[in-house]
Scaffold this motif. Structure first.
Motif, PDB file in Angstrom:
ATOM      1  N   TRP A 135       0.832  -1.208   0.000  1.00 23.82           N
ATOM      2  CA  TRP A 135       0.000   0.000   0.000  1.00 23.82           C
ATOM      3  C   TRP A 135       0.866   1.256   0.000  1.00 23.82           C
ATOM      4  O   TRP A 135       0.573   2.225  -0.705  1.00 23.82           O
ATOM      5  N   PHE A 136       1.953   1.257   0.778  1.00 23.60           N
ATOM      6  CA  PHE A 136       2.847   2.415   0.807  1.00 23.60           C
ATOM      7  C   PHE A 136       3.423   2.677  -0.578  1.00 23.60           C
ATOM      8  O   PHE A 136       3.512   3.827  -1.022  1.00 23.60           O
ATOM      9  N   TYR A 137       3.809   1.616  -1.274  1.00 27.05           N
ATOM     10  CA  TYR A 137       4.365   1.796  -2.616  1.00 27.05           C
ATOM     11  C   TYR A 137       3.283   2.159  -3.626  1.00 27.05           C
ATOM     12  O   TYR A 137       3.540   2.897  -4.582  1.00 27.05           O
ATOM     13  N   GLU A 138       2.081   1.656  -3.445  1.00 21.74           N
ATOM     14  CA  GLU A 138       0.999   1.990  -4.368  1.00 21.74           C
ATOM     15  C   GLU A 138       0.721   3.488  -4.357  1.00 21.74           C
ATOM     16  O   GLU A 138       0.561   4.116  -5.410  1.00 21.74           O
ATOM     17  N   LEU A 139       0.668   4.075  -3.169  1.00 15.16           N
ATOM     18  CA  LEU A 139       0.317   5.483  -3.051  1.00 15.16           C
ATOM     19  C   LEU A 139       1.522   6.409  -2.991  1.00 15.16           C
ATOM     20  O   LEU A 139       1.380   7.625  -3.080  1.00 15.16           O
ATOM     21  N   GLY A 140       2.726   5.837  -2.810  1.00 15.81           N
ATOM     22  CA  GLY A 140       3.888   6.695  -2.635  1.00 15.81           C
ATOM     23  C   GLY A 140       3.883   7.380  -1.288  1.00 15.81           C
ATOM     24  O   GLY A 140       4.211   8.564  -1.179  1.00 15.81           O
ATOM     25  N   VAL A 141       3.503   6.659  -0.257  1.00 19.03           N
ATOM     26  CA  VAL A 141       3.466   7.198   1.102  1.00 19.03           C
ATOM     27  C   VAL A 141       4.760   6.801   1.817  1.00 19.03           C
ATOM     28  O   VAL A 141       5.001   5.626   2.082  1.00 19.03           O
ATOM     29  N   GLY A 142       5.614   7.766   2.062  1.00 16.36           N
ATOM     30  CA  GLY A 142       6.895   7.484   2.699  1.00 16.36           C
ATOM     31  C   GLY A 142       7.951   6.956   1.750  1.00 16.36           C
ATOM     32  O   GLY A 142       9.109   6.785   2.143  1.00 16.36           O
ATOM     33  N   VAL A 143       7.571   6.650   0.515  1.00 11.47           N
ATOM     34  CA  VAL A 143       8.486   6.179  -0.525  1.00 11.47           C
ATOM     35  C   VAL A 143       8.016   6.747  -1.857  1.00 11.47           C
ATOM     36  O   VAL A 143       6.914   7.291  -1.964  1.00 11.47           O
TER      37      VAL A 143
END
Length: 240
Positions: free
Chosen positions: A158-166
């Protein structure tokens, strides 16, 4: 319409993963204490290998019981770190007592419970009970992954899907979601569903939606319902 099939990949998607409905399994428990077993029944995460007994979703009718048994289990069990975490889950998910939930997650993590890192990571991702901090949230999910908590995989996706923190990276998101799907994590299926719809691959999207719905994902069920309503990929079926 692609946008109507899959809910927007937002903080809500991570919330659905963290609070996903539980699926029933054959009766079994690591504890012989009936109070602890009752807490597990209400609050054990779906991929928690330490409990494979029957599960009961927390509702308005039983949430007070869930709070009582998990609070009691956290105060009496020898493996209290586990039940401290589960008590935190009830506080956080069923009562929206975020700061108290974070306190329990922190205590459980300090005592060595790896699942508590996911609880804290989710709190930081959502900014509930703590200041929102995407980088810290991702670090905590990676900590859980390093400790062998398979539920962390879809969260990292999910973090990579949305670009949250990455930096957003659909390929890396898919890699993590597929790991989740390999262990039948509803959030892994739902993540692959969203990625497929976002790439205008409605056939694959519908396939993943069915897997997600069958595994208990509300997001997958919604998307599957839209597919049957519109009848573009799957057969039009208003009843379904």
């Amino acid at each position: 319409m692609r946008g109507s099939r899959s809910t927007v990949a937002s903080l809500t998607s991570l919330a659905l993963a963290f609070q996903a409905p539980q699926v029933a399994h054959a009766a079994d428990s690591t504890s012989s204490n009936p109070v602890a077993q009752r807490c597990d029944r209400f609050a054990a995460p779906i991929l928690d290998a330490a409990y494979s007994g029957p599960r009961e979703p927390i509702t308005a009718a039983n949430r007070d019981e869930a709070l009582h048994v998990c609070r009691q289990a956290a105060s009496t069990q020898l493996s209290s770190a586990r039940y401290t975490y589960l008590y935190g889950r009830v506080l956080f998910n069923a009562f929206n007592r975020y700061a108290e939930g974070v306190q329990q997650f922190t205590a459980a993590r300090d005592a060595g419970n790896p699942w508590a890192a996911i609880g804290l990571g989710y709190a930081y991702a959502m900014g509930q009970g703590v200041d929102q901090d995407a980088a810290q949230a991702l670090r905590l999910y990676r900590e859980a992954d390093a400790a062998g908590v398979r539920a962390a995989w879809a969260g990292i996706g999910w973090f990579y899907e949305l670009g949250v923190g990455v930096t957003a990276d659909a390929s890396e998101a898919a890699r993590w979601y597929r790991r989740g799907a390999e262990v039948s994590d509803p959030a892994g299926y739902a993540g692959l569903m969203r990625l497929a719809y976002n790439a205008s691959n409605n056939v694959d999207g519908a396939s993943w939606a069915r897997k997600a719905a069958d595994a208990g994902s509300p997001e997958g069920a919604y998307a599957l319902g839209i597919e049957h309503l519109e009848g573009t990929v799957l057969a039009k079926d208003d009843a379904a």
